[in-house]
Scaffold this active site. Structure first.
Site, mmCIF file in Angstrom:
data_model
loop_
_atom_site.group_PDB
_atom_site.id
_atom_site.type_symbol
_atom_site.label_atom_id
_atom_site.label_comp_id
_atom_site.label_asym_id
_atom_site.label_seq_id
_atom_site.Cartn_x
_atom_site.Cartn_y
_atom_site.Cartn_z
ATOM 1 C CG PHE A 124 76.874 24.821 15.044
ATOM 2 C CD1 PHE A 124 77.871 25.076 15.965
ATOM 3 C CD2 PHE A 124 76.437 23.505 14.885
ATOM 4 C CE1 PHE A 124 78.431 24.058 16.719
ATOM 5 C CE2 PHE A 124 76.994 22.478 15.642
ATOM 6 C CZ PHE A 124 77.989 22.747 16.554
ATOM 7 C CD GLN A 245 72.164 15.674 11.598
ATOM 8 O OE1 GLN A 245 72.302 15.850 12.795
ATOM 9 N NE2 GLN A 245 71.661 16.594 10.799
ATOM 10 C CG HIS A 247 78.327 15.006 13.006
ATOM 11 N ND1 HIS A 247 79.519 15.527 12.556
ATOM 12 C CD2 HIS A 247 77.821 15.909 13.874
ATOM 13 C CE1 HIS A 247 79.717 16.709 13.140
ATOM 14 N NE2 HIS A 247 78.700 16.960 13.944
ATOM 15 C CG LEU A 257 80.550 14.485 17.120
ATOM 16 C CD1 LEU A 257 79.914 14.224 15.766
ATOM 17 C CD2 LEU A 257 79.583 15.225 18.014
ATOM 18 C CD GLU A 260 77.486 21.526 11.985
ATOM 19 O OE1 GLU A 260 77.114 20.413 11.557
ATOM 20 O OE2 GLU A 260 76.723 22.480 12.135
ATOM 21 N NE ARG A 291 75.508 18.547 12.427
ATOM 22 C CZ ARG A 291 75.288 18.427 13.722
ATOM 23 N NH1 ARG A 291 74.439 17.522 14.173
ATOM 24 N NH2 ARG A 291 75.912 19.211 14.569
ATOM 25 C CG HIS A 358 75.313 13.009 15.133
ATOM 26 N ND1 HIS A 358 76.161 12.815 16.206
ATOM 27 C CD2 HIS A 358 74.824 14.267 15.258
ATOM 28 C CE1 HIS A 358 76.171 13.925 16.935
ATOM 29 N NE2 HIS A 358 75.362 14.809 16.399
ATOM 30 N NE ARG A 403 70.139 17.086 15.522
ATOM 31 C CZ ARG A 403 71.249 17.436 16.188
ATOM 32 N NH1 ARG A 403 71.284 18.544 16.885
ATOM 33 N NH2 ARG A 403 72.317 16.669 16.156
HETATM 34 C C1 FAD Z 1 78.327 12.880 20.449
HETATM 35 C C2 FAD Z 1 77.115 13.748 20.305
HETATM 36 C C3 FAD Z 1 77.250 15.134 20.266
HETATM 37 C C4 FAD Z 1 76.119 15.943 20.129
HETATM 38 N N1 FAD Z 1 76.282 17.312 20.102
HETATM 39 C C5 FAD Z 1 75.184 18.106 20.035
HETATM 40 C C6 FAD Z 1 75.300 19.521 20.114
HETATM 41 O O1 FAD Z 1 76.378 20.083 20.276
HETATM 42 N N2 FAD Z 1 74.167 20.264 20.033
HETATM 43 C C7 FAD Z 1 72.937 19.701 19.872
HETATM 44 O O2 FAD Z 1 71.943 20.421 19.814
HETATM 45 N N3 FAD Z 1 72.810 18.352 19.811
HETATM 46 C C8 FAD Z 1 73.892 17.552 19.901
HETATM 47 N N4 FAD Z 1 73.747 16.185 19.850
HETATM 48 C C9 FAD Z 1 72.391 15.625 19.872
HETATM 49 C C10 FAD Z 1 71.822 15.743 21.276
HETATM 50 O O3 FAD Z 1 72.861 15.696 22.212
HETATM 51 C C11 FAD Z 1 70.835 14.616 21.591
HETATM 52 O O4 FAD Z 1 69.854 14.558 20.598
HETATM 53 C C12 FAD Z 1 70.150 14.873 22.928
HETATM 54 O O5 FAD Z 1 71.101 15.128 23.934
HETATM 55 C C13 FAD Z 1 69.252 13.732 23.355
HETATM 56 O O6 FAD Z 1 68.712 14.051 24.618
HETATM 57 P P1 FAD Z 1 67.526 13.219 25.244
HETATM 58 O O7 FAD Z 1 67.132 13.882 26.497
HETATM 59 O O8 FAD Z 1 66.467 13.032 24.224
HETATM 60 O O9 FAD Z 1 68.143 11.778 25.506
HETATM 61 P P2 FAD Z 1 69.513 11.262 26.180
HETATM 62 O O10 FAD Z 1 70.374 12.350 26.668
HETATM 63 O O11 FAD Z 1 70.083 10.282 25.216
HETATM 64 O O12 FAD Z 1 68.968 10.484 27.446
HETATM 65 C C14 FAD Z 1 68.193 9.321 27.348
HETATM 66 C C15 FAD Z 1 67.873 8.850 28.744
HETATM 67 O O13 FAD Z 1 66.942 7.771 28.675
HETATM 68 C C16 FAD Z 1 67.357 6.735 29.549
HETATM 69 N N5 FAD Z 1 66.766 5.492 29.058
HETATM 70 C C17 FAD Z 1 66.751 5.000 27.805
HETATM 71 N N6 FAD Z 1 66.087 3.845 27.761
HETATM 72 C C18 FAD Z 1 65.651 3.605 29.014
HETATM 73 C C19 FAD Z 1 64.909 2.557 29.619
HETATM 74 N N7 FAD Z 1 64.454 1.514 28.922
HETATM 75 N N8 FAD Z 1 64.671 2.623 30.949
HETATM 76 C C20 FAD Z 1 65.124 3.663 31.710
HETATM 77 N N9 FAD Z 1 65.823 4.680 31.172
HETATM 78 C C21 FAD Z 1 66.080 4.648 29.848
HETATM 79 C C22 FAD Z 1 68.858 6.797 29.512
HETATM 80 O O14 FAD Z 1 69.410 6.152 30.638
HETATM 81 C C23 FAD Z 1 69.061 8.318 29.534
HETATM 82 O O15 FAD Z 1 68.975 8.795 30.847
HETATM 83 C C24 FAD Z 1 74.851 15.356 20.002
HETATM 84 C C25 FAD Z 1 74.719 13.980 20.048
HETATM 85 C C26 FAD Z 1 75.835 13.182 20.176
HETATM 86 C C27 FAD Z 1 75.629 11.691 20.169
#
Ligand code: FAD
Length: 602
Positions: A124, A245, A247, A257, A260, A291, A358, A403
């Site tokens: 990666f 970032q 992507h 997306l 990568e 990236r 991203h 990142r």
């Molecule tokens: C398309 C894509 C591919 C990716 N691929 C990778 C990868 O391969 N490897 C990697 O390391 N990272 C990757 N990333 C980045 C990584 O996936 C994210 O940074 C990470 O999953 C975020 O996790 P989180 O737990 O912080 O939030 P999220 O998974 O975004 O969850 C947020 C939660 O908060 C809740 N929420 C938000 N606001 C409120 C509110 N006001 N009230 C109640 N609930 C609320 C939502 O409902 C959800 O449950 C990717 C990101 C994207 C967008």
């Protein structure tokens, strides 16, 4: 119909977690297993959180397929961060990585396997052996559905541990008592429109990223930065918000997306001459440079007229040489995305891509244990009692100014678990909750009732669209001082318009117009934090590239415009005063020597 105080119901928990993505559910699992009464709120069903969209992998120096160790991972992450990451937090994350990944494996995560049964790992961007010598295989993957597999695994474990989920609930604001302790949140149940205070000994924000402040984004529509808005409104600064970032490979025109992991499996970026141009920009890592580097190189090719297509405005990602078998085994979702979003069969032809927003590197400042911290009496890291933040909404800071791919899924696991453990170690079961202030719900009720009362006010979506187009224009891959300064004024004007938000639909049940209006009040906090922090940083670092400050590659002592003398520091933006402060980067790791700043070439 306005809400009155007697319509507010209170419920009590040991811990309330806002967000059921990977970070929220890793923390809740730790807490529920220790016997605490945990409530997890989510705007969507837990397994639809944005973590489900993660494709490429989760990093850990398991060394299953090529020699590796945590110190190489530590070095790559610091260099990837352009030295803005805190080295103690980075050491902690990289040391913990193998442990949390094996734990996930034992929870039942269906990783891809090698012939000898070990976890499959792919190369990666920016992950290298021996400090940049060559790419290393560090990204543990379940095909191109790693986040999907991880989120389902964590959800199932939480169900087993009896975590309480509040599905389709939206948290609005933090409840803070007179002494400054966080004692709960206010929330609306979307299905009924009923209003609640959820009282807790500890609140943990895990609301994910805010990529929806931009027009072209790989992020889910729910990624509106609600946790950041909640923190900003409670007087907590947002850290390093200028660093966003791009992507390199979002599908041109669609934003979806392409992981990568494609390049990890051998895909190549080509310009209109068919040239593999990354060989010129990053002779060692080529298409697997970090990236920020690859996105800038692509933008440069387009600017210099070597973009592809009739308008010369995209780059081609070529996977045709990988063979249909490898693509179907390792990248099945990418093949589907090609068909559905670009009408391209990636096994036979290259697919058009452009750099697309991203990930936010910045967020709510926290300690290594996930405690939200603020500057107080000269100490920049004073924890706020009762408040934690983990995942993309937080800034611990392990990603600094850029990142590395796969380090976010890792960050969710490491710091979700660490925050859970910290809460458990300070938890006193017999101690009663702090009293809920009599005005606990007043601030949120005023916010809603103001919207309800203003039937002739502005429509949320039109303001949201204007915020998105302003951010796209004024905070892109390459930034210019005068354009950022204009952006600051535009966003300030949009903030005034947000005050005039109105609501025509006054129904209670599933009122999405009300939810969108409340989300716009969060978008504007994140957008203003970004624009103001970006316009103030007079250098180039990581994802923040300002053409006014670029230097020739051979310029000493600050090649490419990084200015360590003046800008090796974290930005803090305060909402109420719309002002900035700065705090030092923690350069001292926990057990090893500092990695001193160096020229960043790949
Ligand atoms: C398309 C894509 C591919 C990716 N691929 C990778 C990868 O391969 N490897 C990697 O390391 N990272 C990757 N990333 C980045 C990584 O996936 C994210 O940074 C990470 O999953 C975020 O996790 P989180 O737990 O912080 O939030 P999220 O998974 O975004 O969850 C947020 C939660 O908060 C809740 N929420 C938000 N606001 C409120 C509110 N006001 N009230 C109640 N609930 C609320 C939502 O409902 C959800 O449950 C990717 C990101 C994207 C967008």
């Amino acid at each position: 119909m306005s809400y009155t105080k007697d319509q507010v119901t209170n419920r009590k928990f040991d811990v309330v977690i806002v967000g059921a993505g990977g970070s929220g559910m890793r923390a809740s699992l730790q807490l529920a297993k220790a016997g605490l009464n945990v409530a997890v709120l989510s705007k969507v069903f837990p397994t639809r959180s944005h973590t489900v969209a993660a494709q490429g992998g989760v990093s850990a120096s398991l060394g299953n397929m090529s020699e590796d160790n945590w110190e190489w991972h530590f070095y790559d992450t610091i260099k990837g961060s352009d030295w803005l990451g805190d080295q103690d937090a980075i050491e902690f994350m990289c040391q913990e990585a193998p442990k949390v990944v094996y734990e996930l494996e034992h929870f039942g995560m269906p990783f891809d396997r090698n012939a000898d049964g070990t976890i499959y790992q792919r190369p990666f961007g920016g992950h290298t052996a021996n400090h940049g010598e060559k790419p290393v295989q560090r990204a543990c993957a379940a095909a191109d559905r790693t986040g999907h597999a991880m989120l389902h695994t964590l959800y199932q474990q939480n169900v087993k541990a009896r975590t309480t989920f509040f599905v389709e609930w939206m948290a609005l604001d933090l409840v803070v008592d007179r002494e400054g302790h966080v004692v709960g949140v206010t929330a609306i149940e979307m299905e009924t429109g009923d209003f609640f205070t959820l009282q807790a000994k500890n609140v943990l924000l895990a609301t994910g990223g805010a990529g929806r402040i931009f027009q072209a984004s790989t992020n889910a529509f729910i990624n509106t930065g609600d946790g950041l808005g909640m923190a900003a409104r409670a007087g907590i600064p947002l850290q390093d918000m200028e660093f966003w970032q791009f992507h390199p490979t979002g599908v041109a025109g669609a934003g979806v997306l392409l992981t990568e992991g494609c390049r990890g499996e051998g895909a190549i970026l080509r310009n209109s001459d068919g040239e593999r141009f990354m060989e010129r920009y990053a002779p060692t890592l080529k298409d697997l440079a970090p990236r920020d580097f690859v996105s800038r190189s692509m933008d440069q090719e387009i600017k210099e007229g070597r973009g592809c297509g009739p308008n010369k405005d995209y780059i081609l990602l070529d996977m045709t040489h990988l063979g249909a078998d490898t693509i179907r085994k390792r990248l099945p979702s990418v093949e589907e995305i090609g068909h559905n979003f670009a009408n391209v069969d990636i096994t036979k032809e290259p697919i058009p891509v452009v750099p697309t927003i991203h990930y936010q590197m910045g967020g709510i400042p926290t300690t290594i244990n996930g405690q939200v911290c603020v500057p107080m009496n000269g100490d920049y890291n004073t924890p706020i009692s009762g408040l934690y933040a983990v995942g993309e909404c937080s800034c611990v800071s392990v990603h600094g100014a850029n990142r590395l791919g796969t380090n976010s899924l890792l960050d969710l696991l490491v710091f979700g678990k660490a925050a859970g453990n910290h809460i458990i170690s300070n938890f006193k079961a017999n101690e009663s909750h702090r009293a809920l202030p009599a005005d606990a719900a007043d601030y949120s009720l005023e916010r809603i009732n103001r919207l309800e009362a203003n039937a002739s006010g502005e429509y949320a979506q039109s303001i949201a669209n204007d915020i998105r187009s302003a951010m796209q224009q004024h905070a892109g891959v390459f930034r210019k001082q005068s354009i950022m300064d204009e952006g600051v004024d535009k966003i300030a004007a949009l903030r005034e318009r947000v005050k005039d938000l109105g609501l025509k639909d006054h129904s209670r049940v599933f009122n999405m117009a009300r939810q969108e209006a409340l989300e716009v009040e969060n978008l504007i906090e994140v957008a203003q934090a970004t624009m103001v922090s970006a316009a103030a940083r007079k250098e180039c670092r990581g994802a923040h590239t300002v053409v006014d400050y670029e230097h020739p590659a051979d310029y000493a002592p600050a090649p490419l415009g990084r200015d360590d003398q003046n800008w090796l520091k974290h930005t803090l933006w305060f909402s109420e005063s719309n002002s900035l402060d700065y705090k030092p980067v923690r350069m001292k790791p926990l057990t090893v020597d500092t990695v001193p700043p160096k020229v960043r070439t790949f």
